[in-house]
Design a protein around this motif. Structure first.
Motif, short mmCIF file in Angstrom:
data_model
loop_
_atom_site.label_atom_id
_atom_site.label_comp_id
_atom_site.label_asym_id
_atom_site.label_seq_id
_atom_site.Cartn_x
_atom_site.Cartn_y
_atom_site.Cartn_z
N VAL A 38 83.88 -25.78 5.99
CA VAL A 38 83.71 -25.75 4.79
C VAL A 38 84.48 -24.90 3.95
CG1 VAL A 38 82.19 -25.77 2.48
CG2 VAL A 38 81.66 -27.11 4.38
N ALA A 39 84.43 -23.67 4.83
CA ALA A 39 85.37 -22.44 4.21
C ALA A 39 86.68 -22.86 4.48
CB ALA A 39 84.99 -21.13 5.05
N ALA A 40 87.22 -23.22 5.61
CA ALA A 40 88.64 -23.82 5.69
C ALA A 40 88.94 -24.87 4.58
CB ALA A 40 88.62 -24.61 7.16
N LEU A 41 88.14 -25.63 4.04
CA LEU A 41 88.40 -26.50 3.12
C LEU A 41 88.68 -25.80 1.90
CD1 LEU A 41 88.85 -29.66 2.36
CD2 LEU A 41 86.37 -29.55 1.68
N GLY A 42 87.91 -24.80 1.41
CA GLY A 42 88.07 -24.07 0.62
C GLY A 42 89.32 -23.26 0.34
N GLU A 43 89.67 -22.58 1.61
CA GLU A 43 90.81 -22.04 1.66
C GLU A 43 92.03 -22.83 1.39
OE1 GLU A 43 91.58 -18.40 1.74
OE2 GLU A 43 89.60 -17.48 1.96
N MET A 44 92.02 -24.13 1.78
CA MET A 44 93.27 -24.87 1.84
C MET A 44 93.26 -25.37 0.31
SD MET A 44 93.25 -29.00 2.76
CE MET A 44 92.66 -29.17 0.85
N GLY A 96 98.54 -25.29 -1.18
CA GLY A 96 99.96 -26.02 -1.08
C GLY A 96 100.10 -26.63 0.28
N PHE A 97 99.26 -26.63 1.21
CA PHE A 97 99.08 -27.62 2.33
C PHE A 97 97.77 -28.30 2.24
CE2 PHE A 97 100.80 -23.48 3.75
CZ PHE A 97 102.07 -23.72 3.96
N ASP A 98 97.99 -29.48 3.02
CA ASP A 98 96.85 -30.25 3.27
C ASP A 98 96.40 -30.59 4.62
OD1 ASP A 98 98.47 -32.18 4.10
OD2 ASP A 98 98.04 -33.73 2.73
N SER A 99 96.93 -29.95 5.79
CA SER A 99 96.55 -29.74 7.11
C SER A 99 96.72 -28.39 7.55
CB SER A 99 97.53 -30.69 8.01
OG SER A 99 97.29 -32.08 7.37
N ILE A 100 95.65 -27.78 7.89
CA ILE A 100 95.55 -26.39 8.17
C ILE A 100 94.55 -26.23 9.38
CG2 ILE A 100 96.26 -25.40 6.06
CD1 ILE A 100 93.23 -24.44 5.90
N VAL A 101 94.57 -25.06 9.91
CA VAL A 101 93.68 -24.69 11.00
C VAL A 101 93.38 -23.31 10.52
CG1 VAL A 101 93.12 -23.83 13.18
CG2 VAL A 101 94.37 -25.74 13.04
N ILE A 131 89.01 -27.13 10.97
CA ILE A 131 90.45 -27.72 10.85
C ILE A 131 90.50 -28.82 9.87
CG2 ILE A 131 91.93 -29.46 12.29
CD1 ILE A 131 90.45 -28.16 14.80
N ILE A 132 91.57 -29.00 9.02
CA ILE A 132 91.49 -29.63 7.94
C ILE A 132 92.84 -30.60 8.12
CG2 ILE A 132 91.55 -30.05 5.36
CD1 ILE A 132 89.03 -28.59 6.36
N LEU A 133 92.69 -31.79 8.29
CA LEU A 133 93.69 -32.85 8.22
C LEU A 133 93.90 -33.76 7.38
CD1 LEU A 133 93.69 -33.64 12.07
CD2 LEU A 133 95.08 -31.86 11.11
N GLY A 134 95.18 -33.83 6.59
CA GLY A 134 95.32 -34.84 5.50
C GLY A 134 94.17 -34.55 4.32
N GLY A 135 93.58 -33.35 4.32
CA GLY A 135 92.75 -32.95 3.09
C GLY A 135 91.27 -33.22 3.70
N LYS A 136 91.06 -33.71 4.82
CA LYS A 136 89.77 -33.92 5.30
C LYS A 136 89.29 -33.18 6.46
CE LYS A 136 90.16 -38.83 3.60
NZ LYS A 136 89.91 -40.29 4.12
#
Length: 332
Positions: A139-145, A152-157, A169-174
């Protein structure tokens, strides 16, 4: 009274549904993000456009297997809703344990939960149907994304370096949840095969043993050099190590280099599986600043496939608020 609706709605008689629809249209709409921890539960109330309007926290009552936690969450949300005289349209919750896509928490030692259907219980307690639940690191990763270092990204680690090492891990915003809700547990990837000490998870050679705050201190104490300024510090912290490195202490620089090697190599391994656009580094250790990225990025590039080199590395920006931002993002 249900948290989703204002006083009087449930007593509208035959025109109840019409009354609900009219009030829902006329009254201001809010969304709540909550981050449940072992000590406190943090909340944020957001507008329908994602603007943080207010944040607060309450103690986590973990006694009796944490049986009061969800009722406390519902009561606190209702109190704030009543103050603003509006409708709660969605509630997102981050919890410190593996969580399935349908909102069932499998185990949370920090708050003494076993298997708890968090989503179902909160729907019952609040009357709000739009409830989502996720692992706190994810959830924190989603917040940082959404609003932080990964914007500015929708796929991050995201990797969080604190007492332990967490990841999301967020891939394609999910959020990449995994079958058992344990996707993104980067801290327990194996990075050393000759380690004799045991990690908190029961394994040996986990990233957490080298890249967490406690891991950095462990490495520094293990082969302390008398000529290092660190030798004169009775209770060394990870901050002490990074501060000494910034001032040119040779031994501290060696420890920070080792830290960078382990973390950079681990993230290279993660990249081979998920190929993100960027990495975001957060947690208390990340407060050391750019020295983190300067020591991690070279080892990442040295150990990753050529097609995956030169990814963007950023520091997290939301701090302790990342969880409430990510939680509310799940329901907006």
């Amino acid at each position: 009274m249900k948290a989703g609706f204002p006083a009087g709605v449930e007593d509208c008689g035959g025109g109840e549904e019409i009354g609900k629809e009219r009030l829902s249209t006329e009254m201001e709409k809010f969304y709540v993000g909550a981050d449940i921890g072992g000590t406190t539960i943090k909340f944020g109330m957001f507008s329908h456009t994602g603007e943080l309007m207010e944040k607060w926290e309450i103690p986590s009552r973990v006694e009796n297997e944490g049986e009061s936690i969800l009722s406390d969450v519902a009561a606190s949300i209702e109190e704030k809703r009543a103050e603003r005289d509006g409708n709660i349209m969605g509630i997102g919750i981050g919890v410190p344990g593996p969580t399935t896509d349908d909102g069932v928490v499998l185990k949370c030692p920090n708050i003494h939960w076993q298997v708890v259907d968090v989503r179902k219980r909160l729907v019952e307690l609040t009357g709000v149907g739009n409830v989502r639940v996720g692992n706190d690191a994810n959830v924190a990763a989603l917040g940082e994304m959404w609003k932080g270092g990964g914007r500015g990204f929708d796929s991050i680690v995201m990797v969080t370096l604190g007492t332990g090492v967490g990841g999301g891990i967020i891939l394609g915003g999910k959020i990449l949840t995994g079958v058992m809700g344990a996707g993104g547990e980067i801290g327990h990837t194996k990075v050393a095969w000759n380690e004799t000490e045991t990690c908190g998870c029961g394994g040996k050679g986990c990233l957490e043993q080298y890249a967490s705050a406690t891991g950095i201190v462990r490495m520094a104490k293990k082969e302390m050099r008398a000529d290092s300024r660190l030798a004169a510090i009775a209770d060394i912290t990870a901050k002490d190590v990074f501060d000494a490195a910034k001032e040119g202490d040779a031994y501290a620089l060696h420890i920070v280099d080792q830290f960078g090697m382990y973390l950079g190599t681990a993230l290279a391994n993660v990249a081979h599986i998920v190929d993100p656009e960027a990495f975001v580094i957060g947690g208390g250790v990340s407060k050391a600043g750019d020295i983190i990225i300067k020591n991690v990025e070279p080892y990442y590039n040295d150990n990753v496939l050529f097609a995956l080199r030169d990814k963007e590395f950023r520091l997290a920006q939301l701090g302790n608020d990342a969880g409430i931002y990510g939680a509310v993002r799940m329901v907006l």
